[in-house]
Design an enzyme around this catalytic site. Structure first.
Site, PDB file in Angstrom:
ATOM      1  N   TRP A   1       0.855  -1.205   0.000  1.00 16.69           N
ATOM      2  CA  TRP A   1       0.000   0.000   0.000  1.00 16.69           C
ATOM      3  C   TRP A   1       0.884   1.247   0.000  1.00 16.69           C
ATOM      4  O   TRP A   1       1.869   1.279   0.745  1.00 16.69           O
ATOM      5  CB  TRP A   1      -0.922  -0.020   1.234  1.00 16.69           C
TER       6      TRP A   1
ATOM      7  N   ASP B   1       1.568  -8.874  -1.396  1.00 17.12           N
ATOM      8  CA  ASP B   1       0.167  -8.444  -1.405  1.00 17.12           C
ATOM      9  C   ASP B   1       0.047  -7.084  -2.074  1.00 17.12           C
ATOM     10  O   ASP B   1       0.722  -6.126  -1.678  1.00 17.12           O
ATOM     11  CB  ASP B   1      -0.351  -8.322   0.041  1.00 17.12           C
TER      12      ASP B   1
ATOM     13  N   TYR C   1      -4.116   0.322  -4.991  1.00 18.88           N
ATOM     14  CA  TYR C   1      -2.876   0.950  -4.507  1.00 18.88           C
ATOM     15  C   TYR C   1      -2.192   1.730  -5.636  1.00 18.88           C
ATOM     16  O   TYR C   1      -1.761   1.152  -6.632  1.00 18.88           O
ATOM     17  CB  TYR C   1      -1.917  -0.094  -3.911  1.00 18.88           C
TER      18      TYR C   1
ATOM     19  N   GLN D   1      -8.591 -11.349   4.637  1.00 11.59           N
ATOM     20  CA  GLN D   1      -7.517 -10.423   4.998  1.00 11.59           C
ATOM     21  C   GLN D   1      -8.117  -9.316   5.851  1.00 11.59           C
ATOM     22  O   GLN D   1      -8.999  -8.588   5.399  1.00 11.59           O
ATOM     23  CB  GLN D   1      -6.869  -9.859   3.723  1.00 11.59           C
TER      24      GLN D   1
ATOM     25  N   TYR E   1      -3.489  -7.646   7.984  1.00 14.81           N
ATOM     26  CA  TYR E   1      -2.950  -6.444   7.321  1.00 14.81           C
ATOM     27  C   TYR E   1      -2.652  -5.362   8.350  1.00 14.81           C
ATOM     28  O   TYR E   1      -3.119  -5.421   9.480  1.00 14.81           O
ATOM     29  CB  TYR E   1      -3.842  -5.989   6.167  1.00 14.81           C
TER      30      TYR E   1
ATOM     31  N   LEU F   1       1.920  -3.923  11.604  1.00 17.35           N
ATOM     32  CA  LEU F   1       2.758  -3.037  12.429  1.00 17.35           C
ATOM     33  C   LEU F   1       1.926  -1.876  12.967  1.00 17.35           C
ATOM     34  O   LEU F   1       2.472  -0.953  13.574  1.00 17.35           O
ATOM     35  CB  LEU F   1       3.915  -2.476  11.586  1.00 17.35           C
TER      36      LEU F   1
HETATM   37  P1  NAP Z   1       1.973  -1.645   8.234  1.00 21.97           P
HETATM   38  O1  NAP Z   1       2.604  -2.729   7.468  1.00 21.97           O
HETATM   39  O2  NAP Z   1       1.414  -1.923   9.568  1.00 21.97           O
HETATM   40  O3  NAP Z   1       2.993  -0.440   8.408  1.00 21.97           O
HETATM   41  C1  NAP Z   1       3.674   0.136   7.322  1.00 21.97           C
HETATM   42  C2  NAP Z   1       4.465   1.334   7.840  1.00 21.97           C
HETATM   43  O4  NAP Z   1       5.396   0.890   8.833  1.00 21.97           O
HETATM   44  C3  NAP Z   1       5.284   2.007   6.742  1.00 21.97           C
HETATM   45  O5  NAP Z   1       5.255   3.396   7.005  1.00 21.97           O
HETATM   46  C4  NAP Z   1       6.695   1.466   6.952  1.00 21.97           C
HETATM   47  O6  NAP Z   1       7.697   2.399   6.598  1.00 21.97           O
HETATM   48  C5  NAP Z   1       6.713   1.287   8.462  1.00 21.97           C
HETATM   49  N1  NAP Z   1       7.634   0.226   8.903  1.00 21.97           N
HETATM   50  C6  NAP Z   1       7.888  -0.974   8.325  1.00 21.97           C
HETATM   51  N2  NAP Z   1       8.768  -1.676   9.057  1.00 21.97           N
HETATM   52  C7  NAP Z   1       9.101  -0.895  10.122  1.00 21.97           C
HETATM   53  C8  NAP Z   1       9.973  -1.063  11.221  1.00 21.97           C
HETATM   54  N3  NAP Z   1      10.681  -2.181  11.410  1.00 21.97           N
HETATM   55  N4  NAP Z   1      10.066  -0.049  12.116  1.00 21.97           N
HETATM   56  C9  NAP Z   1       9.353   1.097  11.963  1.00 21.97           C
HETATM   57  N5  NAP Z   1       8.498   1.311  10.936  1.00 21.97           N
HETATM   58  C10 NAP Z   1       8.368   0.311  10.027  1.00 21.97           C
HETATM   59  O7  NAP Z   1       0.812  -0.909   7.410  1.00 21.97           O
HETATM   60  P2  NAP Z   1       0.068  -1.093   6.028  1.00 21.97           P
HETATM   61  O8  NAP Z   1       0.938  -0.754   4.881  1.00 21.97           O
HETATM   62  O9  NAP Z   1      -1.215  -0.373   6.193  1.00 21.97           O
HETATM   63  O10 NAP Z   1      -0.319  -2.656   5.986  1.00 21.97           O
HETATM   64  C11 NAP Z   1       0.500  -3.642   5.379  1.00 21.97           C
HETATM   65  C12 NAP Z   1      -0.087  -4.138   4.080  1.00 21.97           C
HETATM   66  O11 NAP Z   1      -1.371  -4.705   4.292  1.00 21.97           O
HETATM   67  C13 NAP Z   1      -0.365  -3.019   3.070  1.00 21.97           C
HETATM   68  O12 NAP Z   1       0.803  -2.508   2.484  1.00 21.97           O
HETATM   69  C14 NAP Z   1      -1.303  -3.722   2.148  1.00 21.97           C
HETATM   70  O13 NAP Z   1      -0.612  -4.596   1.278  1.00 21.97           O
HETATM   71  C15 NAP Z   1      -2.177  -4.490   3.143  1.00 21.97           C
HETATM   72  N6  NAP Z   1      -3.387  -3.733   3.553  1.00 21.97           N
HETATM   73  C16 NAP Z   1      -4.606  -4.245   3.204  1.00 21.97           C
HETATM   74  C17 NAP Z   1      -5.772  -3.567   3.546  1.00 21.97           C
HETATM   75  C18 NAP Z   1      -7.109  -4.120   3.149  1.00 21.97           C
HETATM   76  O14 NAP Z   1      -8.119  -3.416   3.264  1.00 21.97           O
HETATM   77  N7  NAP Z   1      -7.171  -5.352   2.706  1.00 21.97           N
HETATM   78  C19 NAP Z   1      -5.720  -2.365   4.264  1.00 21.97           C
HETATM   79  C20 NAP Z   1      -4.458  -1.888   4.633  1.00 21.97           C
HETATM   80  C21 NAP Z   1      -3.316  -2.592   4.287  1.00 21.97           C
HETATM   81  P3  NAP Z   1       8.507   2.342   5.209  1.00 21.97           P
HETATM   82  O15 NAP Z   1       7.505   2.032   4.132  1.00 21.97           O
HETATM   83  O16 NAP Z   1       9.097   3.695   5.129  1.00 21.97           O
HETATM   84  O17 NAP Z   1       9.564   1.264   5.296  1.00 21.97           O
END
Ligand code: NAP
Length: 277
Positions: A20, A48, A53, A163, A191, A194
């Site tokens: 995302w 994913d 996105y 998901q 999802y 973090l």
């Molecule tokens: P997430 O994975 O919880 O968090 C991503 C954020 O955390 C980014 O800003 C990333 O920074 C940062 N990060 C990553 N590793 C880190 C670490 N070790 N320490 C500190 N910060 C860290 O959030 P998300 O992107 O919302 O969720 C993950 C995936 O789930 C999405 O990318 C998407 O593929 C999927 N998703 C699905 C839905 C749905 O409705 N089905 C909704 C939301 C998300 P950097 O990018 O700068 O490394």
């Protein structure tokens, strides 16, 4: 790599990579491709993505990252609910395949429940499966009642995953949804595992990270992965974050760690509506 077995018997890695907000800025593209390639090198071979996105931009980033190694990757994409009619599903899938520069998706998800009847979407998913365009399908952001509706349509039992939002700060799904999924052998894909970074500054998380000599992100992910059959898809566009997160697979949280996290992030005490982003 820890593996999770789907109801088809196929095994997928417990830790994957989200996308995302990738593909939204040209100047970020090289870094995003490099982060995804690092994830693949480290064994996070489930990626994913979604047509939503970057309005297709993330799928194009993924295409660059998986180029030359498509067969190693378990590729997941999602369809917008407004496209999920009988005809629209096929067209949306073709567009995703073109952007991803591949001939098939491993898993195709309905991003959230919309107004097209589930029976139509499932029929379209099954037709795509028969045609070899997708290998399996699932849903996202489906609560217990939605899963009930799905199980009552023809072919609904073929759903492979739900998901849903799951992280230290969002534990509502522990109340009933996890059990519902386990009973019908629907894999839970967590999802935002973090919490988009929010829980990582918490004192308990930091203390446990110091104890295990790892990054707080690895603790947040190890906590999600403690649940049998739950897969996590953290998004990291920085290589350093990818390397820190993969350490989650080596961490076994002990009962003292889990108790401290329960105090900092209490488990649900009753039913609540499914949280979604
Ligand atoms: P997430 O994975 O919880 O968090 C991503 C954020 O955390 C980014 O800003 C990333 O920074 C940062 N990060 C990553 N590793 C880190 C670490 N070790 N320490 C500190 N910060 C860290 O959030 P998300 O992107 O919302 O969720 C993950 C995936 O789930 C999405 O990318 C998407 O593929 C999927 N998703 C699905 C839905 C749905 O409705 N089905 C909704 C939301 C998300 P950097 O990018 O700068 O490394």
């Amino acid at each position: 790599m820890r593996l999770i077995t789907l109801k088809t018997g196929e095994k997928v890695p417990a830790l994957g990579a989200g996308t995302w907000h990738m593909g939204e800025r040209k100047d970020a593209r090289a870094g995003e491709v490099s982060a995804l390639k690092t994830a693949l090198d480290l064994g996070l071979t489930l990626i994913d993505t979604a047509e939503m996105y970057g309005e297709g931009g993330a799928e194009e980033v993924v295409a660059d990252a998986i180029s030359g190694q498509r067969d190693r990757v378990y590729l997941v994409s999602k369809i917008y609910p407004h496209n999920a009619s009988r005809k629209g599903t096929r067209a949306a899938c073709e567009r995703s395949l073109r952007r991803l520069r591949t001939d098939r998706l491993d898993l195709y998800l309905l991003h959230w429940r919309g107004s097209h009847p589930l029976a139509e979407t499932v029929e379209a998913f099954e037709a795509l499966k028969e045609g070899g365009k997708i290998r399996g399908w699932g849903v996202s952001n489906f609560d217990v009642a939605d899963l009930g509706s799905l199980s009552s349509v023809a072919g609904g039992g073929n759903c492979l995953t739900d998901q849903v939002l799951y992280h230290l700060g969002a534990r509502g799904v522990e109340w009933r949804l996890f059990d519902t999924c386990r009973k019908s052998d629907v894999m839970v894909m967590a999802y935002s595992p973090l919490g988009q970074g929010r829980p990582l500054g918490n004192r308990a998380v930091k203390t446990i990270a110091d104890k295990h000599a790892c990054d707080p992100g690895a603790i947040a992910l190890a906590w999600v992965l403690r649940q049998e059959g739950v897969l996590a898809i953290p998004k990291a566009s920085r290589v350093a974050h990818v390397r820190a997160n993969v350490k989650a697979l080596e961490i076994k949280l002990d009962s003292a760690d889990l108790a401290a996290l329960d105090v900092a992030f209490p488990p649900p005490k009753g039913a609540s509506p499914l949280e979604m982003l």
